[in-house]
Write an enzyme that holds these catalytic residues in place. Structure first.
Site, short mmCIF file in Angstrom:
data_model
loop_
_atom_site.label_atom_id
_atom_site.label_comp_id
_atom_site.label_asym_id
_atom_site.label_seq_id
_atom_site.Cartn_x
_atom_site.Cartn_y
_atom_site.Cartn_z
N GLN A 70 0.84 -1.20 0.00
CA GLN A 70 0.00 0.00 0.00
C GLN A 70 0.87 1.26 0.00
OE1 GLN A 70 -3.31 -0.06 2.92
NE2 GLN A 70 -2.76 -2.22 3.16
N1 LIG Z 1 -7.35 -13.97 -10.43
C1 LIG Z 1 -6.25 -13.94 -9.70
N2 LIG Z 1 -6.27 -13.36 -8.48
C2 LIG Z 1 -5.12 -13.33 -7.77
C3 LIG Z 1 -3.91 -13.89 -8.25
N3 LIG Z 1 -2.96 -13.69 -7.31
C4 LIG Z 1 -3.54 -13.04 -6.31
N4 LIG Z 1 -4.85 -12.82 -6.55
C5 LIG Z 1 -5.83 -12.13 -5.71
O1 LIG Z 1 -5.46 -10.77 -5.59
C6 LIG Z 1 -5.82 -10.27 -4.30
C7 LIG Z 1 -4.61 -9.65 -3.62
O2 LIG Z 1 -3.66 -10.67 -3.35
P1 LIG Z 1 -2.54 -10.49 -2.22
O3 LIG Z 1 -1.61 -11.64 -2.34
O4 LIG Z 1 -3.14 -10.27 -0.89
O5 LIG Z 1 -1.85 -9.13 -2.71
P2 LIG Z 1 -0.60 -8.36 -2.10
O6 LIG Z 1 0.28 -7.98 -3.25
O7 LIG Z 1 0.04 -9.19 -1.02
O8 LIG Z 1 -1.26 -7.04 -1.49
P3 LIG Z 1 -0.72 -6.10 -0.27
O9 LIG Z 1 -0.42 -7.01 0.88
O10 LIG Z 1 -1.83 -5.16 0.02
O11 LIG Z 1 0.48 -5.38 -0.78
C8 LIG Z 1 -6.40 -11.47 -3.53
O12 LIG Z 1 -7.80 -11.42 -3.64
C9 LIG Z 1 -5.84 -12.68 -4.28
O13 LIG Z 1 -6.64 -13.83 -4.18
C10 LIG Z 1 -3.92 -14.50 -9.56
O14 LIG Z 1 -2.92 -15.01 -10.08
N5 LIG Z 1 -5.12 -14.48 -10.22
#
Ligand SMILES: Nc1nc2c(ncn2[C@@H]2O[C@H](COP(=O)(O)OP(=O)(O)OP(=O)(O)O)[C@@H](O)[C@H]2O)c(=O)[nH]1
Ligand SMILES: [Mg+2]
Length: 179
Positions: A70
């Site tokens: 974020q």
């Molecule tokens: N369709 C799809 N959704 C995904 C994929 N990878 C992650 N997501 C979704 O994207 C959203 C964010 O995923 P996170 O892994 O929490 O993202 P992050 O980068 O860690 O986010 P922050 O912790 O806020 O920085 C979740 O709802 C996941 O299920 C993917 O390959 N395909």
């Protein structure tokens, strides 16, 4: 002698290699970390701070830090840079609007002296979504070919199924073995 010993430690798997996972919020960083670890898609919530896990690939041990993406948290990314061997930049391949912002974050980060020797793995995530950009499009938009001081690689993947992630781990292993 010290260098030879360090090389042997790498070959025989005793050394732990530091990896950081960065990228904008919602890119899929935490999903990727736990897909690396458990080979399953876990339910995530936005990361405040970081998660850290040890991941072994054929006796090569990585200590992998997943850092919250974020906006308010990005200023703290640099506190994780010290001794990092591999930077994984995760991109939501459907997030066209924020690719320029990702590019700026990447190039600012790589100018930091603590990352001068780090290799860069760009994961073009969410390839299961229709309308996702290809790895080649993302590579071009991030101007990866201008990264002459860093070894880099771009890999298409889907964190929900794990597709593309074993190949990423193989590349990471080959990079630390080469150093
Ligand atoms: N369709 C799809 N959704 C995904 C994929 N990878 C992650 N997501 C979704 O994207 C959203 C964010 O995923 P996170 O892994 O929490 O993202 P992050 O980068 O860690 O986010 P922050 O912790 O806020 O920085 C979740 O709802 C996941 O299920 C993917 O390959 N395909
Ligand atoms: Mg997260």
């Amino acid at each position: 002698m010290g260098v030879l010993f360090a090389k042997l430690m790498t070959v025989f798997g005793d050394k732990e290699h530091k990896v950081i996972i960065v990228g904008l919020d919602n890119a899929g960083k935490t999903t990727i970390l736990y897909q690396f670890l458990t080979k399953e898609a876990v339910h995530t919530t936005p990361t405040i701070g970081s998660n850290v896990e040890e991941i072994s690939v054929k006796k090569t041990r990585f200590l992998v830090w997943d850092i919250g993406g974020q906006e308010a948290l990005r200023a703290s990314w640099s506190t994780y840079f010290c001794n990092t061997e591999i930077v994984i930049l995760v991109v939501d391949s459907t997030d066209r609007d924020r690719l320029t912002l990702t590019k700026e974050e990447l190039h600012t980060m790589l100018a930091h002296e603590d990352l001068q020797n780090a290799s860069v793995l760009v994961l073009a995530n969410k390839q299961d979504m229709k309308n996702s950009m290809t790895a080649a499009e993302i590579s071009q938009s991030l101007t990866l070919s201008s990264l002459t001081a860093h070894s880099w690689h771009v890999q298409a993947c889907c964190a929900l199924t794990g597709e593309g992630l074993p190949a990423s781990l193989d590349w990471m292993r080959s990079r630390v073995m080469a150093n």
